[in-house]
Design a protein around this motif. Structure first.
Motif, PDB file in Angstrom:
ATOM      1  N   ARG A 118     -19.149  25.188   3.095  1.00 28.82           N
ATOM      2  CA  ARG A 118     -19.403  24.551   4.687  1.00 28.82           C
ATOM      3  C   ARG A 118     -18.715  22.973   4.446  1.00 28.82           C
ATOM      4  O   ARG A 118     -18.184  22.650   5.392  1.00 28.82           O
ATOM      5  CB  ARG A 118     -21.022  24.301   4.650  1.00 28.82           C
ATOM      6  N   ARG A 119     -18.883  22.444   3.521  1.00 29.57           N
ATOM      7  CA  ARG A 119     -18.465  20.886   3.415  1.00 29.57           C
ATOM      8  C   ARG A 119     -16.810  21.015   3.409  1.00 29.57           C
ATOM      9  O   ARG A 119     -16.197  20.133   4.202  1.00 29.57           O
ATOM     10  CB  ARG A 119     -18.673  20.359   2.194  1.00 29.57           C
ATOM     11  N   HIS A 120     -16.137  21.931   2.991  1.00 31.93           N
ATOM     12  CA  HIS A 120     -14.647  22.134   3.114  1.00 31.93           C
ATOM     13  C   HIS A 120     -14.274  22.326   4.461  1.00 31.93           C
ATOM     14  O   HIS A 120     -13.213  21.868   4.848  1.00 31.93           O
ATOM     15  CB  HIS A 120     -14.338  23.368   2.085  1.00 31.93           C
ATOM     16  N   TYR A 121     -15.085  23.313   5.244  1.00 32.88           N
ATOM     17  CA  TYR A 121     -14.597  23.791   6.669  1.00 32.88           C
ATOM     18  C   TYR A 121     -14.687  22.412   7.320  1.00 32.88           C
ATOM     19  O   TYR A 121     -14.010  22.397   8.326  1.00 32.88           O
ATOM     20  CB  TYR A 121     -15.717  24.931   6.966  1.00 32.88           C
ATOM     21  N   LEU A 122     -15.923  22.020   7.153  1.00 31.42           N
ATOM     22  CA  LEU A 122     -15.981  20.770   7.837  1.00 31.42           C
ATOM     23  C   LEU A 122     -15.009  19.511   7.690  1.00 31.42           C
ATOM     24  O   LEU A 122     -14.601  18.946   8.755  1.00 31.42           O
ATOM     25  CB  LEU A 122     -17.644  19.910   7.769  1.00 31.42           C
ATOM     26  N   SER A 123     -14.461  19.518   6.556  1.00 33.82           N
ATOM     27  CA  SER A 123     -13.257  18.445   6.343  1.00 33.82           C
ATOM     28  C   SER A 123     -12.226  18.899   6.913  1.00 33.82           C
ATOM     29  O   SER A 123     -11.314  18.309   7.560  1.00 33.82           O
ATOM     30  CB  SER A 123     -13.183  18.233   4.819  1.00 33.82           C
ATOM     31  N   LEU A 124     -12.052  20.444   6.925  1.00 26.97           N
ATOM     32  CA  LEU A 124     -10.827  21.082   7.673  1.00 26.97           C
ATOM     33  C   LEU A 124     -10.778  20.730   9.197  1.00 26.97           C
ATOM     34  O   LEU A 124      -9.836  20.386   9.923  1.00 26.97           O
ATOM     35  CB  LEU A 124     -10.702  22.651   7.507  1.00 26.97           C
ATOM     36  N   MET A 125     -12.270  20.967   9.787  1.00 27.44           N
ATOM     37  CA  MET A 125     -12.480  20.596  11.060  1.00 27.44           C
ATOM     38  C   MET A 125     -12.194  19.469  11.452  1.00 27.44           C
ATOM     39  O   MET A 125     -11.432  19.139  12.550  1.00 27.44           O
ATOM     40  CB  MET A 125     -13.762  20.971  11.460  1.00 27.44           C
ATOM     41  N   ARG A 126     -12.436  18.359  10.645  1.00 29.09           N
ATOM     42  CA  ARG A 126     -11.926  16.910  11.127  1.00 29.09           C
ATOM     43  C   ARG A 126     -10.542  16.788  10.936  1.00 29.09           C
ATOM     44  O   ARG A 126     -10.001  16.004  11.912  1.00 29.09           O
ATOM     45  CB  ARG A 126     -12.771  15.944   9.801  1.00 29.09           C
ATOM     46  N   ASP A 127      -9.940  17.199   9.969  1.00 30.01           N
ATOM     47  CA  ASP A 127      -8.454  17.389   9.989  1.00 30.01           C
ATOM     48  C   ASP A 127      -7.743  17.741  11.332  1.00 30.01           C
ATOM     49  O   ASP A 127      -6.931  17.142  11.895  1.00 30.01           O
ATOM     50  CB  ASP A 127      -7.959  17.847   8.733  1.00 30.01           C
ATOM     51  N   LEU A 128      -8.397  18.853  11.837  1.00 24.79           N
ATOM     52  CA  LEU A 128      -7.807  19.549  12.893  1.00 24.79           C
ATOM     53  C   LEU A 128      -8.235  18.696  14.181  1.00 24.79           C
ATOM     54  O   LEU A 128      -7.354  18.627  15.189  1.00 24.79           O
ATOM     55  CB  LEU A 128      -8.236  20.748  13.064  1.00 24.79           C
ATOM     56  N   ALA A 129      -9.350  18.228  14.273  1.00 22.37           N
ATOM     57  CA  ALA A 129      -9.589  17.260  15.265  1.00 22.37           C
ATOM     58  C   ALA A 129      -8.924  16.141  15.246  1.00 22.37           C
ATOM     59  O   ALA A 129      -8.457  15.668  16.529  1.00 22.37           O
ATOM     60  CB  ALA A 129     -11.229  16.760  15.193  1.00 22.37           C
ATOM     61  N   GLU A 130      -8.282  15.467  14.249  1.00 21.08           N
ATOM     62  CA  GLU A 130      -7.404  14.367  14.493  1.00 21.08           C
ATOM     63  C   GLU A 130      -6.178  14.979  14.567  1.00 21.08           C
ATOM     64  O   GLU A 130      -5.189  14.039  15.370  1.00 21.08           O
ATOM     65  CB  GLU A 130      -7.250  13.805  12.732  1.00 21.08           C
ATOM     66  N   LEU A 131      -5.735  16.200  14.241  1.00 22.35           N
ATOM     67  CA  LEU A 131      -4.378  16.685  14.648  1.00 22.35           C
ATOM     68  C   LEU A 131      -4.123  16.862  16.018  1.00 22.35           C
ATOM     69  O   LEU A 131      -3.438  16.385  16.859  1.00 22.35           O
ATOM     70  CB  LEU A 131      -4.116  17.976  13.850  1.00 22.35           C
ATOM     71  N   ALA A 132      -5.333  17.381  16.595  1.00 21.32           N
ATOM     72  CA  ALA A 132      -5.420  17.508  18.264  1.00 21.32           C
ATOM     73  C   ALA A 132      -5.374  16.197  18.873  1.00 21.32           C
ATOM     74  O   ALA A 132      -4.518  16.007  19.695  1.00 21.32           O
ATOM     75  CB  ALA A 132      -6.727  18.080  18.520  1.00 21.32           C
ATOM     76  N   GLU A 133      -6.230  15.133  18.330  1.00 22.64           N
ATOM     77  CA  GLU A 133      -5.865  13.705  18.840  1.00 22.64           C
ATOM     78  C   GLU A 133      -4.381  13.403  18.988  1.00 22.64           C
ATOM     79  O   GLU A 133      -3.829  12.917  19.816  1.00 22.64           O
ATOM     80  CB  GLU A 133      -6.839  12.770  18.132  1.00 22.64           C
ATOM     81  N   LEU A 134      -3.793  13.409  17.768  1.00 19.63           N
ATOM     82  CA  LEU A 134      -2.487  13.261  17.505  1.00 19.63           C
ATOM     83  C   LEU A 134      -1.658  13.911  18.712  1.00 19.63           C
ATOM     84  O   LEU A 134      -0.563  13.252  19.176  1.00 19.63           O
ATOM     85  CB  LEU A 134      -1.813  13.480  16.166  1.00 19.63           C
ATOM     86  N   ALA A 135      -1.826  15.045  18.681  1.00 16.86           N
ATOM     87  CA  ALA A 135      -1.018  16.127  19.313  1.00 16.86           C
ATOM     88  C   ALA A 135      -1.065  15.354  20.960  1.00 16.86           C
ATOM     89  O   ALA A 135      -0.096  15.396  21.859  1.00 16.86           O
ATOM     90  CB  ALA A 135      -1.478  17.397  19.532  1.00 16.86           C
ATOM     91  N   GLU A 136      -2.314  15.375  21.370  1.00 11.66           N
ATOM     92  CA  GLU A 136      -2.550  14.776  22.812  1.00 11.66           C
ATOM     93  C   GLU A 136      -2.033  13.580  22.850  1.00 11.66           C
ATOM     94  O   GLU A 136      -1.394  13.053  24.058  1.00 11.66           O
ATOM     95  CB  GLU A 136      -3.933  14.418  22.770  1.00 11.66           C
ATOM     96  N   ARG A 137      -1.799  12.606  22.278  1.00  8.82           N
ATOM     97  CA  ARG A 137      -1.105  11.262  22.183  1.00  8.82           C
ATOM     98  C   ARG A 137       0.230  11.347  22.171  1.00  8.82           C
ATOM     99  O   ARG A 137       0.998  10.667  22.926  1.00  8.82           O
ATOM    100  CB  ARG A 137      -1.687  10.467  21.076  1.00  8.82           C
ATOM    101  N   THR A 138       0.928  12.211  21.399  1.00 15.64           N
ATOM    102  CA  THR A 138       2.233  12.112  21.030  1.00 15.64           C
ATOM    103  C   THR A 138       3.180  12.978  21.845  1.00 15.64           C
ATOM    104  O   THR A 138       4.269  12.759  22.043  1.00 15.64           O
ATOM    105  CB  THR A 138       2.576  12.240  19.642  1.00 15.64           C
ATOM    106  N   ASP A 139       2.356  14.206  22.252  1.00 15.15           N
ATOM    107  CA  ASP A 139       3.135  15.171  22.633  1.00 15.15           C
ATOM    108  C   ASP A 139       2.392  16.184  23.502  1.00 15.15           C
ATOM    109  O   ASP A 139       2.114  17.209  23.716  1.00 15.15           O
ATOM    110  CB  ASP A 139       3.662  16.074  21.396  1.00 15.15           C
ATOM    111  N   PRO A 140       1.899  15.420  24.598  1.00 16.59           N
ATOM    112  CA  PRO A 140       0.744  15.930  25.651  1.00 16.59           C
ATOM    113  C   PRO A 140       1.436  16.967  26.427  1.00 16.59           C
ATOM    114  O   PRO A 140       0.671  18.013  26.877  1.00 16.59           O
ATOM    115  CB  PRO A 140       0.276  14.789  26.499  1.00 16.59           C
ATOM    116  N   ALA A 141       2.490  16.997  26.482  1.00 14.10           N
ATOM    117  CA  ALA A 141       3.213  18.255  27.677  1.00 14.10           C
ATOM    118  C   ALA A 141       3.249  19.654  26.429  1.00 14.10           C
ATOM    119  O   ALA A 141       3.475  20.573  27.204  1.00 14.10           O
ATOM    120  CB  ALA A 141       4.387  17.815  27.936  1.00 14.10           C
TER     121      ALA A 141
END
Lengths: 171, 248
Positions: A118-141
């Protein structure tokens, strides 16, 4: 990777580096940047199977470059791939194997396995959320990249819900 | 004072009596939350996580055990003692917003500060700041019903933060929101946490839980796991994540 390269070549002939760039543009940061060596290896295999054909193009002041074309057989293979249904959610799950089998060996108890996972999945989730933020910011189209990341997050949520079920049932 | 935990719960028990049958909801929970920590509480429905957070906020009485908030014993307080403590120290966000329907957004946010004894000017300044932070400055004069669910939840969060509480408690704050509104609420939670806000939050949503420093997992009213969420290995610079893997 085979089908991705065939699909790109069905659109237009290209050389290896152009294929790498096209993959990067289409999938954005959701996609692990393909290694150019790996692309050439895959193109070599496709050529051996008769799915693509390489043509040497002369360049002024530079070594020749190889431009790849899709063949009729390649187009057919691509169509088959597009038409067939894609593998559904997995039934065999490595974590589940551990969960069921590890207690038999005395190596770990189930509660500890579920908790660690569970802790591992949550850390992956945090990483994906950060990736999504990055994608929104740098390549929103790039909707494809955002959808891929969202899909991965939904899968992860399902994995976590299922982990909860395992913990309830197997305690 | 800084090493006094914001929350300390000792052997906390809640047993509901329904039709004469005792139903244990929380069975001996020990939990300590330090200042500035963000703790996510997860677990299946019926695991006692909502009951736990309601008891910590004084919205539900304990059957036995101790609750200490900021070094003060709280479980022995009277109803009115709890009311004062909540007003001064605790912000609460629920799944269904619970805004006062016949008051404007601005009044909803100012009310707790005014009840807490702030001057009208101070309450207004705090409200203007919070609504501004939440992108809701232009909605100040609207009634809650005129707002979308996501906007209402952001107002509820502003209200919870109006008194600069020592502790923010949230029970499924995104449970009723779509993914875009969830993201807005998460951004705000992340921001106040970075500013030092202590947060204890109950959630089913892994996106929400993954923002916490620490995850507490409940099962059948007991804590089965309590620990930090590890950092994953950072992806190489210029490269991308491991979201998709094309098979070769």
């Amino acid at each position: 990777m085979r089908q991705a390269l065939l699909a790109l070549l069905a659109k237009e002939p290209a050389h290896g580096y152009e294929l790498k760039q096209a993959l990067e543009t289409i999938f954005g940061i959701a996609y692990p940047s393909p290694n150019i060596g790996q692309i050439y290896v895959t193109l070599g295999r496709l050529e051996k199977d008769g799915y693509v054909r390489a043509v040497d193009v002369e360049q002024a002041n530079r070594p020749n470059k190889k431009v790849y074309y899709i063949t009729a057989a390649g187009r057919e293979a691509l169509e088959t791939w597009v038409d067939e249904p894609t593998e559904g959610p997995r039934v065999r799950d490595e974590f589940f194997m551990k969960l069921v089998l590890a207690p038999l060996t005395g190596l770990a108890d189930r509660m500890a396995l579920v908790n660690r996972q569970r802790r591992h999945y949550l850390s992956l989730m945090r990483d994906l959320a950060e990736l999504a933020e990055l994608a929104e910011r740098t390549d929103p189209a790039n909707r494809a990249a955002l959808l891929l990341i969202e899909g991965a997050m939904l899968h992860l949520q399902a994995d976590l819900d299922w982990l909860e079920r395992c913990q309830e049932e197997l305690q | 004072m800084s090493d006094t935990p914001v929350v300390r719960v000792v052997n906390l028990v809640k047993i509901y009596q329904t039709g004469g049958l005792p139903v244990p909801a929380v069975r001996g929970v020990d939990l300590t939350v330090e200042a500035g920590e963000f703790v996510a509480v997860t677990g299946p429905s019926g695991s006692g996580k909502s009951t736990l957070i309601h008891m910590i906020g004084g919205l539900d009485t304990r059957t036995s055990g101790e609750i200490w908030l900021d070094g003060r014993r709280a479980d022995t307080l009277s109803e009115s003692g709890w009311a004062v403590l909540r007003r001064e120290q605790i912000g609460f966000v629920f799944q269904f917003f619970n805004l006062v329907g016949n008051m404007t957004v601005a009044d909803n946010v100012e009310l707790p500060a005014l009840l807490g004894g702030a001057s009208p000017r101070h309450a207004r300044e705090r409200r203007e700041y919070l609504l501004g932070e939440l992108g809701l400055a232009d909605r100040a004069d609207a009634a809650p019903a005129q707002l979308s669910g996501g906007e209402q939840q952001r107002v509820a969060l502003a209200r919870a933060l109006a008194n600069q509480p020592r502790l923010l408690l949230a029970d499924e704050p995104t449970g009723n929101l779509d993914s875009r509104n969830t993201r807005d609420v998460l951004r705000l939670l992340g921001r106040v946490h970075r500013q030092g806000q202590t947060i204890v939050l109950v959630t089913h949503d892994a996106r929400v839980a993954s923002m916490a420093d620490r995850v507490v997992s409940l099962l059948d009213g007991q804590i089965v796991d309590d620990g930090a969420i590890p950092r994953v290995r950072r992806r190489p610079p210029g490269g991308a994540g491991d979201v998709v893997e094309l098979r070769s």
